[in-house]
Design a protein around this motif. Structure first.
Motif, PDB file in Angstrom:
ATOM      1  N   GLY A 123      -1.092   1.475  -8.522  1.00 17.12           N
ATOM      2  CA  GLY A 123      -1.517   2.404  -9.369  1.00 17.12           C
ATOM      3  C   GLY A 123       0.995   2.904  -9.363  1.00 17.12           C
ATOM      4  N   GLU A 124       1.444   2.681  -8.158  1.00 20.44           N
ATOM      5  CA  GLU A 124       3.053   2.619  -8.646  1.00 20.44           C
ATOM      6  C   GLU A 124       3.385   1.156  -9.010  1.00 20.44           C
ATOM      7  OE1 GLU A 124       3.712   3.679  -4.037  1.00 20.44           O
ATOM      8  OE2 GLU A 124       3.061   5.224  -4.563  1.00 20.44           O
ATOM      9  N   ARG A 132      -8.649   4.405  -8.851  1.00 25.01           N
ATOM     10  CA  ARG A 132      -9.522   4.775  -7.911  1.00 25.01           C
ATOM     11  C   ARG A 132     -10.540   4.679  -8.629  1.00 25.01           C
ATOM     12  NH1 ARG A 132      -5.151   8.755  -6.125  1.00 25.01           N
ATOM     13  NH2 ARG A 132      -4.462   7.513  -4.354  1.00 25.01           N
ATOM     14  N   CYS A 159      -5.279   1.923  -3.676  1.00 19.44           N
ATOM     15  CA  CYS A 159      -5.534   2.362  -5.091  1.00 19.44           C
ATOM     16  C   CYS A 159      -4.132   2.746  -5.182  1.00 19.44           C
ATOM     17  CB  CYS A 159      -6.605   3.011  -5.255  1.00 19.44           C
ATOM     18  SG  CYS A 159      -8.184   2.254  -5.739  1.00 19.44           S
ATOM     19  N   GLY A 160      -3.606   3.719  -4.609  1.00 24.08           N
ATOM     20  CA  GLY A 160      -1.845   4.042  -4.991  1.00 24.08           C
ATOM     21  C   GLY A 160      -0.824   2.581  -5.509  1.00 24.08           C
ATOM     22  N   ASP A 204      -1.403   5.742 -13.149  1.00 22.41           N
ATOM     23  CA  ASP A 204      -2.276   6.972 -12.487  1.00 22.41           C
ATOM     24  C   ASP A 204      -3.003   6.263 -11.279  1.00 22.41           C
ATOM     25  OD1 ASP A 204      -2.231   9.781 -11.619  1.00 22.41           O
ATOM     26  OD2 ASP A 204      -4.031  10.213 -12.257  1.00 22.41           O
ATOM     27  N   ALA A 205      -2.262   6.925 -10.278  1.00 20.60           N
ATOM     28  CA  ALA A 205      -3.381   6.403  -8.709  1.00 20.60           C
ATOM     29  C   ALA A 205      -5.001   6.568  -9.326  1.00 20.60           C
ATOM     30  CB  ALA A 205      -2.799   7.197  -7.487  1.00 20.60           C
ATOM     31  N   GLN A 216       0.525   7.823  -2.219  1.00 22.04           N
ATOM     32  CA  GLN A 216      -0.863   7.973  -3.547  1.00 22.04           C
ATOM     33  C   GLN A 216      -1.732   8.169  -2.189  1.00 22.04           C
ATOM     34  OE1 GLN A 216      -0.917   9.823  -6.203  1.00 22.04           O
ATOM     35  NE2 GLN A 216       1.025   9.804  -6.075  1.00 22.04           N
ATOM     36  N   LYS A 217      -2.179   8.215  -1.175  1.00 21.87           N
ATOM     37  CA  LYS A 217      -3.162   7.836  -0.468  1.00 21.87           C
ATOM     38  C   LYS A 217      -3.946   8.217  -0.232  1.00 21.87           C
ATOM     39  CE  LYS A 217      -2.997   6.485   4.427  1.00 21.87           C
ATOM     40  NZ  LYS A 217      -2.499   5.648   6.113  1.00 21.87           N
ATOM     41  N   ARG A 269       0.871  -1.385  -0.263  1.00 22.70           N
ATOM     42  CA  ARG A 269      -0.042  -0.223   0.351  1.00 22.70           C
ATOM     43  C   ARG A 269       0.680   1.524   0.022  1.00 22.70           C
ATOM     44  NH1 ARG A 269      -2.261   0.237   4.642  1.00 22.70           N
ATOM     45  NH2 ARG A 269      -1.238  -1.449   5.847  1.00 22.70           N
ATOM     46  N   SER A 270       0.488   1.926  -0.914  1.00 16.01           N
ATOM     47  CA  SER A 270       0.719   3.103  -0.608  1.00 16.01           C
ATOM     48  C   SER A 270       0.504   5.195   0.880  1.00 16.01           C
ATOM     49  CB  SER A 270       0.918   4.552  -2.418  1.00 16.01           C
ATOM     50  OG  SER A 270       1.328   5.597  -2.191  1.00 16.01           O
TER      51      SER A 270
END
Length: 66
Positions: A27-28, A38, A23-24, A33-34, A16-17, A12-13
Protein backbone atom coordinates in the motif's frame (compact mmCIF):
# COMPACT_ATOMS: atom_id res chain seq x y z
CA UNK A 1 17.31 14.92 -17.67
CA UNK A 2 17.82 13.15 -14.36
CA UNK A 3 15.35 12.81 -11.56
CA UNK A 4 16.28 14.07 -8.10
CA UNK A 5 13.80 11.76 -6.34
CA UNK A 6 15.33 8.55 -5.00
CA UNK A 7 13.59 5.33 -6.05
CA UNK A 8 10.94 3.98 -3.71
CA UNK A 9 11.85 1.01 -1.58
CA UNK A 10 9.69 -2.12 -1.85
CA UNK A 11 9.80 -3.14 1.81
CA UNK A 12 7.46 -4.49 4.47
CA UNK A 13 5.87 -1.75 6.55
CA UNK A 14 6.50 -1.28 10.25
CA UNK A 15 3.73 1.26 10.75
CA UNK A 16 0.93 -0.37 8.66
CA UNK A 17 1.47 -3.86 10.02
CA UNK A 18 -1.17 -6.41 11.01
CA UNK A 19 0.60 -9.73 10.46
CA UNK A 20 3.87 -9.21 8.61
CA UNK A 21 3.56 -5.78 7.02
CA UNK A 22 3.38 -7.10 3.46
CA UNK A 23 0.03 -5.48 2.59
CA UNK A 24 1.08 -2.28 4.35
CA UNK A 25 4.31 -2.19 2.35
CA UNK A 26 2.47 -2.74 -0.91
CA UNK A 27 0.00 0.00 0.00
CA UNK A 28 2.79 2.44 0.84
CA UNK A 29 4.68 1.62 -2.36
CA UNK A 30 1.68 2.16 -4.65
CA UNK A 31 0.12 4.98 -2.62
CA UNK A 32 -3.12 3.20 -1.73
CA UNK A 33 -4.74 2.41 1.60
CA UNK A 34 -3.32 -0.71 3.24
CA UNK A 35 -6.84 -1.85 4.20
CA UNK A 36 -7.80 -1.95 0.51
CA UNK A 37 -4.77 -4.14 -0.20
CA UNK A 38 -5.75 -6.41 2.70
CA UNK A 39 -9.33 -6.80 1.43
CA UNK A 40 -8.09 -7.54 -2.09
CA UNK A 41 -5.63 -10.08 -0.67
CA UNK A 42 -8.38 -11.92 1.22
CA UNK A 43 -10.71 -11.86 -1.80
CA UNK A 44 -7.90 -13.02 -4.06
CA UNK A 45 -7.10 -15.86 -1.68
CA UNK A 46 -10.71 -17.07 -1.70
CA UNK A 47 -11.09 -16.76 -5.48
CA UNK A 48 -7.72 -18.35 -6.30
CA UNK A 49 -8.12 -21.26 -3.92
CA UNK A 50 -5.19 -20.19 -1.76
CA UNK A 51 -2.65 -19.20 -4.41
CA UNK A 52 -2.60 -15.58 -3.25
CA UNK A 53 -1.93 -16.77 0.30
CA UNK A 54 1.16 -18.60 -0.97
CA UNK A 55 2.28 -15.44 -2.78
CA UNK A 56 1.77 -13.51 0.48
CA UNK A 57 3.96 -16.01 2.36
CA UNK A 58 6.65 -15.76 -0.32
CA UNK A 59 6.52 -11.95 -0.12
CA UNK A 60 6.84 -12.20 3.67
CA UNK A 61 10.07 -14.16 3.24
CA UNK A 62 11.49 -12.15 0.32
CA UNK A 63 10.57 -8.53 1.10
CA UNK A 64 13.04 -6.88 3.46
CA UNK A 65 11.67 -5.12 6.52
CA UNK A 66 12.25 -1.43 6.95
Amino acid sequence: MTSTNPPKEFVRSDSQKMIAGVCGGIGEYFGVDANLVRVLTVLGTVVSGGTVALIYLAAWMLMPSR
